[in-house]
Write a protein that holds these residues in place. Sequence first.
Motif, PDB file in Angstrom:
ATOM      1  N   THR A 154       0.004  14.815 -10.448  1.00  0.00           N
ATOM      2  CA  THR A 154      -0.547  13.475 -10.310  1.00  0.00           C
ATOM      3  C   THR A 154       0.511  12.509  -9.798  1.00  0.00           C
ATOM      4  N   TRP A 155       1.683  12.540 -10.395  1.00  0.00           N
ATOM      5  CA  TRP A 155       2.756  11.620 -10.007  1.00  0.00           C
ATOM      6  C   TRP A 155       3.324  11.970  -8.636  1.00  0.00           C
ATOM      7  N   LEU A 191       3.450  10.251  -2.770  1.00  0.00           N
ATOM      8  CA  LEU A 191       3.283  10.555  -1.342  1.00  0.00           C
ATOM      9  C   LEU A 191       2.097   9.794  -0.756  1.00  0.00           C
ATOM     10  N   TYR A 192       1.004   9.725  -1.516  1.00  0.00           N
ATOM     11  CA  TYR A 192      -0.183   9.044  -0.998  1.00  0.00           C
ATOM     12  C   TYR A 192       0.031   7.535  -0.923  1.00  0.00           C
ATOM     13  N   GLY A 193       0.875   7.026  -1.807  1.00  0.00           N
ATOM     14  CA  GLY A 193       1.213   5.615  -1.738  1.00  0.00           C
ATOM     15  C   GLY A 193       1.881   5.252  -0.426  1.00  0.00           C
ATOM     16  N   ILE A 194       2.584   6.211   0.175  1.00  0.00           N
ATOM     17  CA  ILE A 194       3.230   5.969   1.461  1.00  0.00           C
ATOM     18  C   ILE A 194       2.227   6.119   2.603  1.00  0.00           C
ATOM     19  N   SER A 227      -7.679  12.555  -8.712  1.00  0.00           N
ATOM     20  CA  SER A 227      -7.970  11.931  -7.419  1.00  0.00           C
ATOM     21  C   SER A 227      -8.032  10.412  -7.556  1.00  0.00           C
ATOM     22  N   GLY A 228      -8.608   9.936  -8.653  1.00  0.00           N
ATOM     23  CA  GLY A 228      -8.689   8.503  -8.867  1.00  0.00           C
ATOM     24  C   GLY A 228      -7.320   7.863  -9.011  1.00  0.00           C
ATOM     25  N   VAL A 229      -6.440   8.510  -9.774  1.00  0.00           N
ATOM     26  CA  VAL A 229      -5.087   7.972  -9.946  1.00  0.00           C
ATOM     27  C   VAL A 229      -4.323   8.005  -8.622  1.00  0.00           C
ATOM     28  N   VAL A 230      -4.429   9.110  -7.900  1.00  0.00           N
ATOM     29  CA  VAL A 230      -3.733   9.226  -6.617  1.00  0.00           C
ATOM     30  C   VAL A 230      -4.286   8.216  -5.614  1.00  0.00           C
ATOM     31  N   ALA A 231      -5.613   8.097  -5.572  1.00  0.00           N
ATOM     32  CA  ALA A 231      -6.226   7.121  -4.667  1.00  0.00           C
ATOM     33  C   ALA A 231      -5.807   5.700  -5.037  1.00  0.00           C
ATOM     34  N   ALA A 232      -5.675   5.440  -6.338  1.00  0.00           N
ATOM     35  CA  ALA A 232      -5.207   4.123  -6.778  1.00  0.00           C
ATOM     36  C   ALA A 232      -3.789   3.861  -6.292  1.00  0.00           C
ATOM     37  N   ALA A 233      -2.959   4.884  -6.362  1.00  0.00           N
ATOM     38  CA  ALA A 233      -1.581   4.744  -5.884  1.00  0.00           C
ATOM     39  C   ALA A 233      -1.568   4.432  -4.393  1.00  0.00           C
TER      40      ALA A 233
END
Length: 408
Positions: free
Chosen positions: A223-224, A229-232, A351-357
Motif C-alpha cells: 500500500t505504501w 509511486l502513484y503520488g508521482i 486501491s482507494g488508499v493508493v488512488a488517494a495518494a
Amino acid sequence: MTAPSTRAGTPSEASLRGGLGQVLLATLASTIGFWAWMSISPLQQTYATEMGLDEGQISLMLATPVLVGALGRIVIGAMTDRFGGRIMFTAVLLLSAPAVLLVALAGSIQSFPLLIISGFYLGVAGTIFAVGVPFSGAWFPPERRGFATGVFGMGMIGTAVSALATPGLADSIGYLPTHFVIAGALVVMAALVWFLMRESPVWEANNERLVPKVIGALKLPVTWEMAFLYGIVFGGFVAFSNFLPKYLTTIYPDEVDALGAGARTALFAAAAVVARPIGGVLADRLGPKIVSLVSLGGIVSLAYIVGQQPPEGIVTGVTFILMAAAMGLGMGAVFAWIGPSTPKEKVGAVSGVVAAAGGLGGYFPPLVMGATYSPETNSYSLGLWLLVIVGAFALVVAGMLRDVGRKS
C-alpha cells in the motif's frame, strides 16, 4: 456463494464473459465524473478576472476539489468492497450533480468563499476512480488485470473533455447552461449505470467495517510503496491537467490564450489516457517494475526540459505530450502491480488508499507552483525542480522494489 472458477482457483473465461463491456461502461462513467471534477480549472481565468483573485487564491481554488477527491477515495474504495461498483458508481455520480450546480451558483454571484465550499463538495466526483479499479479488476483474471485497470483508467479522458468542452460551451451557450449540461450528464450516466451495470460473478462483498478495513490496508507494505509511486505519476498528471492552462497563459501570454491553453491541456490528457492501458499491458507482459522505471525516468528528464522554459511551439508541445505519456505508462504499471501483490478482499481498500495518494500528489503541486512563482523572472522553475528531485527519488525507490506479475 462460490464463484465459478477453474480447478486452479482462478476465474474461468466463461464466468467472466462480457467483462470488457462492463469495464467500458465503467470507463464512460469515470469520464463523466472526471469532467465534473475538473470543471473549475478550464474557467479559472474567468473566475480570476471577475473575482479579482491573486496567485494564492487561484491555486487554492484549483487544489480544493483535488484534495477532497483524493481523501474521499479511501472511504469510497473501501465502500466499493462492501457494496459493489454498480451502487457506488451510481451514488458518486448522483452526489456530484448538486456540487456542479453549487459551483455554478458561486460563479454567478461571484463569491470566492462559496466557490471554495462548492469546490470542496465537487471533490466527490474525483472519488469515482476508487470505484472502478476493484470493479474492473474483478472482471478479468489476475494476469490480465493490468489491461483491465488500464482500460478503465482511460476515463481520465474526462479531463480532456473538460478542458475542451467546458470553455467552449461557456462561450457558446453561457456559463450557467454549461453547468446544467454537466450536471445533466452526471444524472443520465447514473441512470445508465444503474440499469446496465452488473457485478463480476467472482466478486464477493466484504462486510468488514470501514475503519478496520482501511487500517488493514495501511498495514500492507505494498500500500505504501504503490501510494508513493502513484503520488508521482497520477499526482503529476492531475497537477498538470489542473494547472497547465494557468501555466501556459502565464509563461507564454503572447502566444497562448485561454482556448489555446485548453486545447493543449486536452492533448496532454489524451496522451496520458492512450498511454495508460499500454502501461497496463506492458506491465502484464514485462512486469510492472520495468515499466515504472521507464515512466519515472521520462518524467524526471522531461520536467527538467520544461523547467528551462523553451520557446512556445513544437518543443513545448512535444515535451508536455511525452511527459503525459510517461505518466500514463506509470499509472497503468502501478495498478498492475497492486493486483498480484494484494489479497483480493483488500484490493478495493488498497486501491482507494493508493488512488488517494495519487490525488494528494495532485493537490500540492498547484499550491507549490503558486507559492514559488517568480514575477520578476516570470518563472515556475523552482516548483519544477522540486518535481525533478522527487521524481528522481521515486526512481530509486522503484528500483529497490520486488517485481511481480511478469509473464514467462
